[in-house]
Write a protein that holds these residues in place. Structure first.
Motif, PDB file in Angstrom:
ATOM      1  N   ASP A 254       5.519  -1.028   2.143  1.00 22.68           N
ATOM      2  CA  ASP A 254       5.233   0.342   1.742  1.00 22.68           C
ATOM      3  C   ASP A 254       5.651   0.566   0.291  1.00 22.68           C
ATOM      4  OD1 ASP A 254       4.333   0.795   4.259  1.00 22.68           O
ATOM      5  OD2 ASP A 254       6.144   1.797   4.969  1.00 22.68           O
ATOM      6  N   CYS A 255       4.915   1.439  -0.394  1.00 22.25           N
ATOM      7  CA  CYS A 255       5.199   1.741  -1.797  1.00 22.25           C
ATOM      8  C   CYS A 255       6.384   2.708  -1.874  1.00 22.25           C
ATOM      9  CB  CYS A 255       3.959   2.361  -2.456  1.00 22.25           C
ATOM     10  SG  CYS A 255       4.250   2.930  -4.140  1.00 22.25           S
ATOM     11  N   TRP A 256       7.453   2.289  -2.550  1.00 25.26           N
ATOM     12  CA  TRP A 256       8.642   3.123  -2.662  1.00 25.26           C
ATOM     13  C   TRP A 256       8.438   4.280  -3.628  1.00 25.26           C
ATOM     14  CZ3 TRP A 256      13.366   3.827  -0.454  1.00 25.26           C
ATOM     15  CH2 TRP A 256      13.686   2.972   0.608  1.00 25.26           C
ATOM     16  N   MET A 257       7.518   4.162  -4.581  1.00 24.05           N
ATOM     17  CA  MET A 257       7.248   5.292  -5.467  1.00 24.05           C
ATOM     18  C   MET A 257       6.642   6.459  -4.680  1.00 24.05           C
ATOM     19  SD  MET A 257       8.230   5.022  -8.617  1.00 24.05           S
ATOM     20  CE  MET A 257       9.741   4.331  -7.929  1.00 24.05           C
TER      21      MET A 257
ATOM     22  N   ASN B 160       3.325   0.255  -5.418  1.00 20.73           N
ATOM     23  CA  ASN B 160       1.892  -0.041  -5.464  1.00 20.73           C
ATOM     24  C   ASN B 160       1.312   0.265  -6.845  1.00 20.73           C
ATOM     25  OD1 ASN B 160      -0.366  -1.050  -4.083  1.00 20.73           O
ATOM     26  ND2 ASN B 160      -1.133   1.008  -3.655  1.00 20.73           N
ATOM     27  N   ASN B 161       2.154   0.172  -7.872  1.00 19.07           N
ATOM     28  CA  ASN B 161       1.727   0.541  -9.224  1.00 19.07           C
ATOM     29  C   ASN B 161       0.593  -0.341  -9.749  1.00 19.07           C
ATOM     30  OD1 ASN B 161       3.584   2.564  -9.274  1.00 19.07           O
ATOM     31  ND2 ASN B 161       5.084   1.482 -10.516  1.00 19.07           N
TER      32      ASN B 161
ATOM     33  N   HIS C  27       0.833  -1.204   0.000  1.00 26.35           N
ATOM     34  CA  HIS C  27       0.000   0.000   0.000  1.00 26.35           C
ATOM     35  C   HIS C  27       0.866   1.251   0.000  1.00 26.35           C
ATOM     36  CE1 HIS C  27       1.057   0.165   4.245  1.00 26.35           C
ATOM     37  NE2 HIS C  27       0.602  -1.080   4.389  1.00 26.35           N
ATOM     38  N   ASP C  28       0.208   2.419   0.062  1.00 25.28           N
ATOM     39  CA  ASP C  28       0.896   3.708  -0.057  1.00 25.28           C
ATOM     40  C   ASP C  28       1.121   4.401   1.283  1.00 25.28           C
ATOM     41  OD1 ASP C  28      -1.669   4.339   0.594  1.00 25.28           O
ATOM     42  OD2 ASP C  28      -2.121   5.474  -1.237  1.00 25.28           O
TER      43      ASP C  28
END
Length: 443
Positions: free
Chosen positions: A291-294, A384-385, A272-273
């Motif tokens: 956790d979303c690294w983006m 989380n793409n 997730h974000d």
């Protein structure tokens, strides 16, 4: 001034105090505005609390020339493998001067094109045998899979209506026009709504199967976007795995929605974000998180935009760490994860002048157990793409139709969207394979 009345002196003193107070307030406003200008330069705007850049109309950007690059082979439409029809095109008069041409044919030029035929609906009459069953003591007949009970339109046509509405995001007004123009089949707008409800009701058991399957997968991406139900703000939740796409519409954005969908004992990793609802969900289920690294890098980029030196240092460290983490290609170990976090902590954990930078680093380091699960788990993505892309189609649909007009419509939409996106993730489409799901889920 010493000769002034006492009331005048008190009045002047109150004015001086008021001027001093307003001066301090003005200084605070100027400082706040200076920080705002630093964070939001003149060529940016703010939407949903996030800055974005305007393109200058005076700067002319050189456009890329269309087509392949110079020296590259050109691209053509592939020739069809089979020729269905051959038409001979004779010529007897010159199209330029109108005179007759010679009787001998000098050459025959070949052209191949593809087209769709003129379609007309096919009216099918079913003569269904009914026979007496001595065991059941009643008349029985063979099940019919090509059309739903009491329906006057075939199942394939109904699935096409659903595909146009949900996947292609066409309106109820446009779908009848397409069927009338291309297939010479009349369907009213009311029939479109009824068809959506009928098909959604039939896919109900399959939707429940998807819920059970998403609870048991090795990893799932979770995200949400705003939605509207009869003019009331709500949210569309997406739960995505390698072969499953599940959607849920609700009026809440709290952890209760994913908890209700996934249950307290679901397995696998939740990606997730870093939204707070997922942290609460993790506390109640104890599941491993990623956790979303983006999102982490985007937050660091925003930090660097107004806190130059410290923010850019944080951004560069996180980029290096993420690049190193990806290089393990999901084959890392717990030791590799410990060394990655130790490197990141050593590079980031020192006092910052900026309160925002200090708070960002402290919050990030507190996520120690949720940062590098993708290093060792082949089923887990570092971003989380997958959920972001799954919601993109729904976001476009929301801009077109503004959400759903009723609770029933939102329930139908979440079911149909789940079925279509799940089929798409498995390389299938609703029109060709939707009937297979219905036969399987209904026995």
């Amino acid at each position: 001034m010493n000769n002034w009345p006492e009331e005048a002196k008190q009045y002047i003193q109150s004015l001086e105090e008021k001027i001093e107070s307003l001066t301090k307030e003005l200084v605070n406003i100027k400082n706040a505005f200076a920080e705002y200008k630093k964070r939001h330069p003149p060529n940016t705007g703010v939407k949903h609390g996030k800055p974005y850049h305007f393109r200058s109309s005076t700067v002319s950007k050189k456009r890329k020339k269309p087509g392949a690059k110079k020296g590259h082979a050109p691209h053509y439409r592939a020739m069809p493998k089979d020729i269905n029809e051959t038409h001979y095109v004779p010529v007897t008069h010159c199209p330029h001067c109108g005179r007759r041409v010679s009787e001998n044919v000098q050459e025959v030029r070949r052209r191949v094109y593809e087209d769709i035929p003129v379609c007309h609906p096919v009216a099918v009459e079913l003569l269904i045998e009914r026979r007496y069953c001595c065991h059941c003591h009643t008349l029985i007949e063979a099940p019919v899979s090509e059309v739903l009970p009491n329906a006057r339109i075939g199942l394939r046509t109904m699935l096409a209506v659903v595909w146009f509405k949900i996947h292609l995001r066409m309106t109820e007004e446009a779908i009848p026009q397409v069927f009338e123009t291309l297939f010479d089949l009349h369907i009213s707008e009311g029939e479109v709504v009824c068809i959506l409800h009928q098909i959604a009701r039939l896919f109900g058991p399959y939707y429940q199967e998807l819920i059970q399957e998403i609870r048991e997968v090795e990893a799932r991406n979770i995200d949400e976007t705003s939605w509207r139900i009869n003019g009331v703000n709500g949210y569309l939740w997406a739960f995505i795995s390698k072969g499953i796409a599940l959607f849920k519409i609700a009026q809440s954005r709290s952890h209760t929605i994913p908890l209700k969908v996934l249950g307290k004992k679901h397995t696998g990793v939740d990606i997730h974000d870093r939204f707070s609802a997922y942290k609460t969900l993790a506390g109640k289920t104890g599941n491993v998180q990623q956790d979303c690294w983006m999102h982490i890098l985007k937050n660091a980029e925003e930090l660097a935009s107004f806190s130059k030196i410290e923010g850019e240092h944080i951004l560069q460290v996180l980029r290096d760490v993420y690049h190193k983490a990806k290089s393990f290609d999901h084959q890392g170990t717990d030791t590799d994860i410990k060394s990655l976090f130790a490197w990141m902590k050593k590079s980031l954990d020192h006092p910052y002048k900026s309160h925002k930078c200090n708070r960002f680093v402290c919050n990030l380091l507190a996520e120690k157990d949720n940062l590098f699960e993708f290093v060792k788990n082949p089923f887990v993505d570092g971003t989380n793409n997958a959920a972001e892309r799954a919601l993109r189609s729904a976001v476009i649909a929301r801009k077109i139709m503004g959400g759903n007009r009723s609770e029933k419509g939102s329930h139908d939409y979440e079911i149909l969207m789940s079925v279509i996106q799940t089929l798409r993730k498995n390389g299938k489409n609703l029109i060709e394979h939707g009937s297979e799901i219905l036969v399987t889920s209904h026995g």
